[in-house]
Design an enzyme around this catalytic site. Structure first.
Site, PDB file in Angstrom:
ATOM      1  N   THR A  75     -36.286  22.167 -12.355  1.00  0.00           N
ATOM      2  CA  THR A  75     -36.365  23.625 -12.173  1.00  0.00           C
ATOM      3  C   THR A  75     -37.097  24.230 -13.368  1.00  0.00           C
ATOM      4  OG1 THR A  75     -34.350  23.670 -10.854  1.00  0.00           O
ATOM      5  CG2 THR A  75     -34.984  25.738 -11.915  1.00  0.00           C
ATOM      6  N   ASN A 151     -37.682  17.450  -0.229  1.00  0.00           N
ATOM      7  CA  ASN A 151     -36.273  17.140  -0.517  1.00  0.00           C
ATOM      8  C   ASN A 151     -35.377  17.237   0.709  1.00  0.00           C
ATOM      9  OD1 ASN A 151     -37.237  19.879  -1.359  1.00  0.00           O
ATOM     10  ND2 ASN A 151     -35.054  20.313  -1.258  1.00  0.00           N
ATOM     11  N   HIS A 207     -31.501  13.268 -12.865  1.00  0.00           N
ATOM     12  CA  HIS A 207     -30.274  13.049 -12.079  1.00  0.00           C
ATOM     13  C   HIS A 207     -30.533  12.623 -10.633  1.00  0.00           C
ATOM     14  CE1 HIS A 207     -29.775  16.947  -9.741  1.00  0.00           C
ATOM     15  NE2 HIS A 207     -30.730  17.299 -10.581  1.00  0.00           N
ATOM     16  N   THR A 243     -33.378  22.345 -29.526  1.00  0.00           N
ATOM     17  CA  THR A 243     -32.873  21.049 -29.991  1.00  0.00           C
ATOM     18  C   THR A 243     -32.847  20.041 -28.850  1.00  0.00           C
ATOM     19  OG1 THR A 243     -31.542  22.201 -31.623  1.00  0.00           O
ATOM     20  CG2 THR A 243     -30.891  19.932 -31.132  1.00  0.00           C
ATOM     21  N   CYS A 331     -26.264  28.387   1.644  1.00  0.00           N
ATOM     22  CA  CYS A 331     -25.332  29.493   1.763  1.00  0.00           C
ATOM     23  C   CYS A 331     -25.750  30.554   0.751  1.00  0.00           C
ATOM     24  CB  CYS A 331     -23.920  29.012   1.477  1.00  0.00           C
ATOM     25  SG  CYS A 331     -22.702  30.208   1.932  1.00  0.00           S
TER      26      CYS A 331
END
Ligand SMILES: Cc1ncc(COP(=O)(O)O)c(C=O)c1O
Length: 390
Positions: A75, A151, A207, A243, A331
Protein backbone atom coordinates in the site's frame (compact mmCIF):
# COMPACT_ATOMS: atom_id res chain seq x y z
CA UNK A 1 4.42 -25.68 10.61
CA UNK A 2 1.85 -26.64 13.25
CA UNK A 3 -1.42 -27.57 11.50
CA UNK A 4 -4.70 -26.25 12.78
CA UNK A 5 -8.03 -28.07 12.50
CA UNK A 6 -9.43 -25.22 10.48
CA UNK A 7 -8.89 -24.98 6.74
CA UNK A 8 -7.23 -21.74 5.72
CA UNK A 9 -8.05 -20.90 2.12
CA UNK A 10 -7.45 -17.14 2.28
CA UNK A 11 -3.78 -16.98 1.34
CA UNK A 12 -4.23 -14.05 -1.04
CA UNK A 13 -5.26 -11.99 1.99
CA UNK A 14 -2.22 -13.07 3.98
CA UNK A 15 -0.05 -16.14 4.57
CA UNK A 16 1.12 -17.94 7.67
CA UNK A 17 4.73 -17.02 8.38
CA UNK A 18 7.24 -19.73 7.46
CA UNK A 19 9.08 -21.10 10.49
CA UNK A 20 12.45 -20.55 8.82
CA UNK A 21 11.51 -16.91 8.32
CA UNK A 22 10.50 -16.55 11.96
CA UNK A 23 13.77 -18.16 13.13
CA UNK A 24 15.79 -15.71 11.05
CA UNK A 25 13.92 -12.73 12.50
CA UNK A 26 14.09 -13.51 16.24
CA UNK A 27 17.71 -12.45 16.93
CA UNK A 28 16.93 -9.03 15.47
CA UNK A 29 14.34 -8.38 18.17
CA UNK A 30 16.58 -8.97 21.18
CA UNK A 31 20.24 -9.46 20.16
CA UNK A 32 20.86 -7.35 17.06
CA UNK A 33 18.36 -4.75 18.20
CA UNK A 34 20.37 -1.67 17.15
CA UNK A 35 19.16 1.12 14.93
CA UNK A 36 20.46 0.23 11.47
CA UNK A 37 21.41 3.88 10.90
CA UNK A 38 23.68 4.08 14.01
CA UNK A 39 27.39 3.83 13.32
CA UNK A 40 28.37 1.80 16.43
CA UNK A 41 28.57 -2.01 16.42
CA UNK A 42 24.93 -2.54 17.42
CA UNK A 43 23.88 -0.39 14.49
CA UNK A 44 26.26 -2.06 12.07
CA UNK A 45 24.96 -5.53 12.93
CA UNK A 46 21.38 -4.40 12.33
CA UNK A 47 22.45 -2.68 9.12
CA UNK A 48 24.12 -5.90 7.95
CA UNK A 49 20.73 -7.64 8.29
CA UNK A 50 19.07 -4.93 6.18
CA UNK A 51 21.79 -5.01 3.54
CA UNK A 52 21.71 -8.78 3.32
CA UNK A 53 17.93 -8.73 2.78
CA UNK A 54 18.36 -6.03 0.16
CA UNK A 55 20.99 -8.12 -1.60
CA UNK A 56 18.72 -11.23 -1.65
CA UNK A 57 15.77 -9.23 -3.00
CA UNK A 58 17.90 -7.51 -5.64
CA UNK A 59 19.16 -10.89 -6.88
CA UNK A 60 15.58 -12.15 -7.02
CA UNK A 61 14.42 -9.14 -9.03
CA UNK A 62 17.65 -9.02 -11.07
CA UNK A 63 18.47 -5.44 -10.18
CA UNK A 64 21.03 -3.53 -8.12
CA UNK A 65 20.61 -3.41 -4.31
CA UNK A 66 20.35 0.40 -4.48
CA UNK A 67 17.28 0.03 -6.71
CA UNK A 68 15.31 -1.54 -3.81
CA UNK A 69 13.34 0.71 -1.44
CA UNK A 70 11.93 -0.84 1.75
CA UNK A 71 8.48 0.33 2.86
CA UNK A 72 5.77 -0.80 5.28
CA UNK A 73 4.03 -2.81 2.53
CA UNK A 74 2.62 -2.60 -0.95
CA UNK A 75 0.00 0.00 0.00
CA UNK A 76 2.80 2.37 0.90
CA UNK A 77 4.92 1.35 -2.11
CA UNK A 78 2.09 1.98 -4.56
CA UNK A 79 1.15 5.29 -2.94
CA UNK A 80 4.79 6.40 -2.97
CA UNK A 81 5.16 5.54 -6.66
CA UNK A 82 1.92 7.06 -7.93
CA UNK A 83 1.91 10.13 -5.70
CA UNK A 84 5.68 10.51 -6.12
CA UNK A 85 5.56 10.59 -9.92
CA UNK A 86 2.57 12.96 -9.94
CA UNK A 87 3.63 15.19 -7.02
CA UNK A 88 2.93 18.26 -9.22
CA UNK A 89 -0.51 16.84 -10.20
CA UNK A 90 0.31 17.29 -13.89
CA UNK A 91 0.18 14.89 -16.82
CA UNK A 92 -1.57 11.65 -17.68
CA UNK A 93 -1.73 8.30 -15.86
CA UNK A 94 -2.94 5.02 -17.36
CA UNK A 95 -4.09 2.27 -15.03
CA UNK A 96 -6.83 -0.36 -14.89
CA UNK A 97 -10.27 -0.55 -13.33
CA UNK A 98 -9.46 -3.69 -11.37
CA UNK A 99 -6.28 -2.66 -9.56
CA UNK A 100 -6.05 -3.20 -5.80
CA UNK A 101 -7.68 -0.26 -3.93
CA UNK A 102 -4.28 1.11 -2.94
CA UNK A 103 -3.61 1.89 -6.64
CA UNK A 104 -7.20 2.59 -7.64
CA UNK A 105 -7.98 4.98 -4.80
CA UNK A 106 -4.62 6.75 -5.22
CA UNK A 107 -5.37 7.18 -8.94
CA UNK A 108 -8.82 8.59 -8.07
CA UNK A 109 -7.21 10.96 -5.56
CA UNK A 110 -4.73 12.14 -8.22
CA UNK A 111 -7.60 12.60 -10.66
CA UNK A 112 -9.42 14.82 -8.14
CA UNK A 113 -6.26 16.91 -7.86
CA UNK A 114 -6.04 17.48 -11.63
CA UNK A 115 -4.14 14.49 -13.03
CA UNK A 116 -5.68 13.10 -16.22
CA UNK A 117 -6.33 9.41 -15.46
CA UNK A 118 -7.43 6.69 -17.91
CA UNK A 119 -8.89 3.58 -16.28
CA UNK A 120 -8.73 0.61 -18.66
CA UNK A 121 -11.37 -2.10 -18.20
CA UNK A 122 -10.13 -5.69 -18.19
CA UNK A 123 -11.54 -8.14 -20.71
CA UNK A 124 -14.36 -10.49 -19.58
CA UNK A 125 -11.73 -13.10 -18.65
CA UNK A 126 -9.89 -10.70 -16.33
CA UNK A 127 -6.93 -10.08 -18.61
CA UNK A 128 -5.78 -6.63 -19.70
CA UNK A 129 -5.62 -6.16 -23.47
CA UNK A 130 -2.23 -4.46 -24.09
CA UNK A 131 -3.60 -2.72 -27.22
CA UNK A 132 -6.08 -0.80 -25.05
CA UNK A 133 -3.17 0.52 -23.00
CA UNK A 134 -1.13 1.60 -26.02
CA UNK A 135 -4.14 3.25 -27.64
CA UNK A 136 -4.68 5.31 -24.46
CA UNK A 137 -1.17 6.81 -24.54
CA UNK A 138 -1.11 10.61 -24.92
CA UNK A 139 1.62 13.17 -25.44
CA UNK A 140 1.62 13.93 -21.70
CA UNK A 141 1.43 10.32 -20.41
CA UNK A 142 3.95 9.94 -17.59
CA UNK A 143 3.15 6.62 -15.96
CA UNK A 144 1.43 3.34 -16.81
CA UNK A 145 0.50 1.21 -13.79
CA UNK A 146 -0.78 -2.31 -14.50
CA UNK A 147 -1.02 -5.08 -11.93
CA UNK A 148 0.81 -8.36 -12.69
CA UNK A 149 -1.80 -10.70 -11.17
CA UNK A 150 -5.21 -9.69 -9.91
CA UNK A 151 -5.80 -10.29 -6.20
CA UNK A 152 -9.43 -11.37 -6.62
CA UNK A 153 -9.54 -13.54 -9.71
CA UNK A 154 -5.82 -14.39 -9.92
CA UNK A 155 -5.65 -13.58 -13.64
CA UNK A 156 -2.14 -12.83 -14.89
CA UNK A 157 -1.53 -10.14 -17.49
CA UNK A 158 1.46 -10.26 -19.83
CA UNK A 159 3.55 -7.58 -18.13
CA UNK A 160 6.74 -8.52 -20.02
CA UNK A 161 4.94 -7.99 -23.34
CA UNK A 162 3.51 -4.64 -22.23
CA UNK A 163 6.96 -3.59 -20.95
CA UNK A 164 8.67 -4.58 -24.21
CA UNK A 165 6.19 -2.75 -26.42
CA UNK A 166 6.31 0.30 -24.19
CA UNK A 167 10.12 0.35 -24.45
CA UNK A 168 9.71 0.46 -28.26
CA UNK A 169 7.20 3.32 -27.96
CA UNK A 170 9.57 5.14 -25.58
CA UNK A 171 12.42 4.95 -28.08
CA UNK A 172 10.47 7.34 -30.30
CA UNK A 173 9.50 9.72 -27.48
CA UNK A 174 11.49 12.41 -25.73
CA UNK A 175 9.21 12.45 -22.66
CA UNK A 176 9.61 8.81 -21.62
CA UNK A 177 6.70 6.96 -20.01
CA UNK A 178 7.50 5.16 -16.76
CA UNK A 179 6.09 1.66 -16.21
CA UNK A 180 4.89 0.30 -12.86
CA UNK A 181 3.54 -3.11 -11.98
CA UNK A 182 1.93 -4.07 -8.68
CA UNK A 183 3.36 -7.60 -8.48
CA UNK A 184 2.19 -8.43 -4.95
CA UNK A 185 0.16 -11.50 -5.92
CA UNK A 186 2.44 -12.63 -8.76
CA UNK A 187 5.65 -12.53 -6.74
CA UNK A 188 5.42 -16.11 -5.44
CA UNK A 189 4.37 -17.59 -8.77
CA UNK A 190 5.81 -15.73 -11.75
CA UNK A 191 9.09 -14.54 -13.22
CA UNK A 192 10.02 -11.38 -11.33
CA UNK A 193 13.07 -10.40 -13.38
CA UNK A 194 12.58 -6.65 -13.77
CA UNK A 195 14.84 -6.60 -16.84
CA UNK A 196 12.47 -8.99 -18.60
CA UNK A 197 9.43 -7.05 -17.36
CA UNK A 198 11.09 -3.82 -18.60
CA UNK A 199 9.52 -2.08 -15.59
CA UNK A 200 10.67 1.07 -13.81
CA UNK A 201 8.77 0.27 -10.63
CA UNK A 202 7.67 -3.10 -9.22
CA UNK A 203 5.90 -3.44 -5.85
CA UNK A 204 6.07 -6.51 -3.64
CA UNK A 205 4.82 -7.36 -0.14
CA UNK A 206 6.25 -9.72 2.47
CA UNK A 207 3.10 -11.06 4.13
CA UNK A 208 1.75 -12.54 0.88
CA UNK A 209 4.81 -14.80 0.56
CA UNK A 210 5.09 -16.33 4.07
CA UNK A 211 6.99 -13.36 5.49
CA UNK A 212 5.99 -10.95 8.28
CA UNK A 213 3.36 -8.23 7.93
CA UNK A 214 4.20 -4.52 7.84
CA UNK A 215 7.07 -4.71 5.37
CA UNK A 216 7.28 -4.44 1.62
CA UNK A 217 9.53 -3.02 -1.03
CA UNK A 218 9.58 -1.59 -4.47
CA UNK A 219 12.07 -1.73 -7.25
CA UNK A 220 12.86 1.67 -8.72
CA UNK A 221 15.05 1.81 -11.80
CA UNK A 222 17.97 4.20 -11.77
CA UNK A 223 16.36 6.31 -14.52
CA UNK A 224 13.10 6.81 -12.57
CA UNK A 225 12.53 9.88 -10.41
CA UNK A 226 10.18 10.37 -7.46
CA UNK A 227 9.28 12.98 -4.88
CA UNK A 228 9.07 11.33 -1.45
CA UNK A 229 5.76 11.05 0.37
CA UNK A 230 7.44 11.74 3.72
CA UNK A 231 10.42 13.82 4.78
CA UNK A 232 12.87 12.86 7.49
CA UNK A 233 16.18 11.02 7.66
CA UNK A 234 18.28 9.73 4.80
CA UNK A 235 17.09 6.10 5.01
CA UNK A 236 16.36 4.61 1.59
CA UNK A 237 18.08 7.56 -0.13
CA UNK A 238 15.52 9.92 1.42
CA UNK A 239 12.73 8.31 -0.60
CA UNK A 240 11.42 6.47 2.44
CA UNK A 241 12.75 8.00 5.66
CA UNK A 242 12.14 6.41 9.07
CA UNK A 243 13.91 3.88 11.30
CA UNK A 244 14.28 0.51 9.62
CA UNK A 245 12.00 -2.30 10.80
CA UNK A 246 15.01 -4.61 10.89
CA UNK A 247 13.40 -7.93 12.04
CA UNK A 248 10.66 -7.57 9.42
CA UNK A 249 13.12 -6.68 6.65
CA UNK A 250 15.31 -9.67 7.58
CA UNK A 251 12.24 -11.93 7.52
CA UNK A 252 11.17 -10.51 4.15
CA UNK A 253 14.62 -11.31 2.73
CA UNK A 254 14.35 -14.89 4.00
CA UNK A 255 10.84 -15.28 2.54
CA UNK A 256 12.17 -14.16 -0.85
CA UNK A 257 15.13 -16.52 -0.53
CA UNK A 258 12.73 -19.43 0.03
CA UNK A 259 11.05 -18.70 -3.33
CA UNK A 260 14.36 -19.50 -4.99
CA UNK A 261 14.74 -22.80 -3.07
CA UNK A 262 14.78 -26.05 -5.01
CA UNK A 263 11.42 -27.33 -3.74
CA UNK A 264 9.55 -24.20 -4.87
CA UNK A 265 8.50 -25.70 -8.19
CA UNK A 266 7.02 -28.73 -6.40
CA UNK A 267 5.06 -26.46 -4.05
CA UNK A 268 3.50 -24.66 -7.03
CA UNK A 269 2.70 -27.96 -8.77
CA UNK A 270 0.97 -29.22 -5.61
CA UNK A 271 -1.11 -26.04 -5.36
CA UNK A 272 -2.08 -26.34 -9.03
CA UNK A 273 -3.28 -29.92 -8.51
CA UNK A 274 -5.38 -28.89 -5.52
CA UNK A 275 -6.71 -25.86 -7.41
CA UNK A 276 -7.72 -27.92 -10.44
CA UNK A 277 -9.38 -30.56 -8.24
CA UNK A 278 -11.48 -27.95 -6.42
CA UNK A 279 -12.47 -26.24 -9.69
CA UNK A 280 -13.43 -29.56 -11.28
CA UNK A 281 -15.57 -30.60 -8.29
CA UNK A 282 -17.14 -27.16 -7.74
CA UNK A 283 -18.20 -26.88 -11.39
CA UNK A 284 -20.23 -30.08 -10.90
CA UNK A 285 -22.54 -28.07 -8.62
CA UNK A 286 -25.49 -26.65 -10.57
CA UNK A 287 -25.27 -22.91 -11.26
CA UNK A 288 -21.55 -22.59 -10.52
CA UNK A 289 -18.99 -21.06 -12.86
CA UNK A 290 -15.42 -19.85 -12.67
CA UNK A 291 -14.65 -16.13 -12.67
CA UNK A 292 -11.52 -15.19 -14.63
CA UNK A 293 -9.53 -17.01 -17.26
CA UNK A 294 -9.21 -20.78 -16.68
CA UNK A 295 -5.56 -20.96 -17.75
CA UNK A 296 -4.02 -17.51 -17.36
CA UNK A 297 -4.49 -17.54 -13.60
CA UNK A 298 -2.36 -18.05 -10.52
CA UNK A 299 -1.91 -21.61 -9.34
CA UNK A 300 -3.47 -20.74 -5.98
CA UNK A 301 -6.58 -18.86 -7.11
CA UNK A 302 -10.14 -20.14 -7.47
CA UNK A 303 -12.92 -17.57 -7.84
CA UNK A 304 -16.35 -19.13 -8.12
CA UNK A 305 -19.68 -17.60 -9.03
CA UNK A 306 -22.70 -19.22 -7.34
CA UNK A 307 -26.04 -18.39 -8.91
CA UNK A 308 -28.79 -17.79 -6.35
CA UNK A 309 -26.40 -17.76 -3.42
CA UNK A 310 -25.38 -14.73 -1.41
CA UNK A 311 -21.57 -14.66 -1.17
CA UNK A 312 -21.38 -13.39 2.41
CA UNK A 313 -23.87 -16.01 3.62
CA UNK A 314 -21.75 -18.71 2.00
CA UNK A 315 -18.61 -17.25 3.51
CA UNK A 316 -20.12 -17.23 7.01
CA UNK A 317 -21.52 -20.74 6.60
CA UNK A 318 -18.11 -22.02 5.52
CA UNK A 319 -16.50 -20.21 8.44
CA UNK A 320 -18.86 -21.99 10.84
CA UNK A 321 -17.75 -25.25 9.24
CA UNK A 322 -14.10 -24.31 9.82
CA UNK A 323 -13.15 -23.05 6.35
CA UNK A 324 -11.76 -19.54 5.82
CA UNK A 325 -12.30 -18.05 2.32
CA UNK A 326 -13.20 -14.59 1.15
CA UNK A 327 -15.84 -12.97 -1.00
CA UNK A 328 -15.27 -10.57 -3.81
CA UNK A 329 -17.27 -8.06 -1.81
CA UNK A 330 -15.95 -5.46 0.55
CA UNK A 331 -17.88 -4.26 3.57
CA UNK A 332 -17.82 -0.49 3.26
CA UNK A 333 -19.44 1.80 5.84
CA UNK A 334 -22.02 -0.77 6.84
CA UNK A 335 -23.25 -1.49 3.32
CA UNK A 336 -22.12 -4.42 1.25
CA UNK A 337 -20.89 -3.36 -2.14
CA UNK A 338 -20.07 -5.75 -4.97
CA UNK A 339 -16.41 -6.25 -5.88
CA UNK A 340 -15.13 -3.52 -8.20
CA UNK A 341 -12.84 -6.07 -9.87
CA UNK A 342 -15.66 -8.45 -10.79
CA UNK A 343 -17.91 -5.59 -11.92
CA UNK A 344 -15.12 -4.23 -14.13
CA UNK A 345 -15.00 -7.63 -15.86
CA UNK A 346 -18.65 -7.19 -16.83
CA UNK A 347 -20.06 -9.52 -14.17
CA UNK A 348 -23.58 -8.50 -13.10
CA UNK A 349 -23.82 -7.05 -9.54
CA UNK A 350 -26.07 -9.91 -8.32
CA UNK A 351 -23.53 -12.44 -9.58
CA UNK A 352 -20.57 -10.47 -8.20
CA UNK A 353 -22.35 -10.70 -4.82
CA UNK A 354 -22.54 -14.46 -5.21
CA UNK A 355 -18.80 -14.94 -5.74
CA UNK A 356 -16.28 -16.62 -3.48
CA UNK A 357 -12.47 -16.51 -3.56
CA UNK A 358 -10.59 -19.60 -2.44
CA UNK A 359 -6.87 -18.83 -2.33
CA UNK A 360 -4.52 -21.70 -1.62
CA UNK A 361 -1.21 -21.67 0.18
CA UNK A 362 1.77 -23.96 0.50
CA UNK A 363 0.49 -25.58 3.71
CA UNK A 364 -2.82 -26.72 2.17
CA UNK A 365 -3.33 -30.40 1.40
CA UNK A 366 -5.47 -32.48 -0.96
CA UNK A 367 -7.26 -33.90 2.13
CA UNK A 368 -8.35 -30.38 3.02
CA UNK A 369 -9.52 -29.84 -0.55
CA UNK A 370 -11.65 -33.02 -0.42
CA UNK A 371 -13.17 -32.03 2.91
CA UNK A 372 -13.82 -28.53 1.59
CA UNK A 373 -15.61 -29.74 -1.54
CA UNK A 374 -18.00 -31.82 0.61
CA UNK A 375 -18.69 -28.87 2.91
CA UNK A 376 -19.14 -26.54 -0.07
CA UNK A 377 -21.65 -28.79 -1.82
CA UNK A 378 -23.74 -29.16 1.36
CA UNK A 379 -23.57 -25.44 2.17
CA UNK A 380 -24.72 -24.37 -1.30
CA UNK A 381 -27.70 -26.77 -1.20
CA UNK A 382 -28.71 -25.53 2.26
CA UNK A 383 -28.37 -21.85 1.36
CA UNK A 384 -30.34 -22.25 -1.85
CA UNK A 385 -33.20 -23.86 0.14
CA UNK A 386 -33.66 -20.57 1.97
CA UNK A 387 -32.59 -18.32 -0.89
CA UNK A 388 -34.77 -15.25 -1.56
CA UNK A 389 -33.58 -15.47 -5.21
CA UNK A 390 -35.47 -18.70 -5.87
C1 LIG B 1 -2.43 -6.78 -5.59
C2 LIG B 1 -2.23 -6.17 -4.25
N1 LIG B 1 -1.63 -4.97 -4.16
C3 LIG B 1 -1.42 -4.37 -2.99
C4 LIG B 1 -1.81 -4.96 -1.81
C5 LIG B 1 -1.54 -4.25 -0.51
O1 LIG B 1 -0.47 -4.88 0.15
P1 LIG B 1 -0.08 -4.58 1.66
O2 LIG B 1 -0.98 -5.41 2.51
O3 LIG B 1 1.36 -5.00 1.76
O4 LIG B 1 -0.25 -3.12 1.88
C6 LIG B 1 -2.44 -6.20 -1.84
C7 LIG B 1 -2.95 -6.83 -0.61
O5 LIG B 1 -3.96 -7.50 -0.62
C8 LIG B 1 -2.65 -6.82 -3.09
O6 LIG B 1 -3.25 -8.01 -3.20
Amino acid sequence: MKKQNKIYFDNSATTQIDKEVLKEMIPYFNLQFGNASSIHEFGQKAEAGVLNAKYIISKFLNCKPNEIIFTSGATESNNTILQGVFSDFKGHLITTMFEHPCVLETAKYLSRRGVDVTFIAPEKNGIIDPQKIFRAIKENTRLISIMYANNEVGTVSNIAHIGKKLAEINEKRTNKILFHSDAVQACYFRDMDVKKLRADFVSISSHKIYGPKGVGAFFMSERAKLSPLMYGGQQEYGIRPGTYNVPAIVGFGKAIQLISSKDHKKIIEKMKKIRDYIIKEALKIKGVSLNGDKDKRLENNINLLFENVEGESLLLKLDLCGVACSTGSACASGSLSASHALLSMGIKPENAHGSLRISLGKYNTMEEAKKFVMILKKSVIQLRKFSPFK
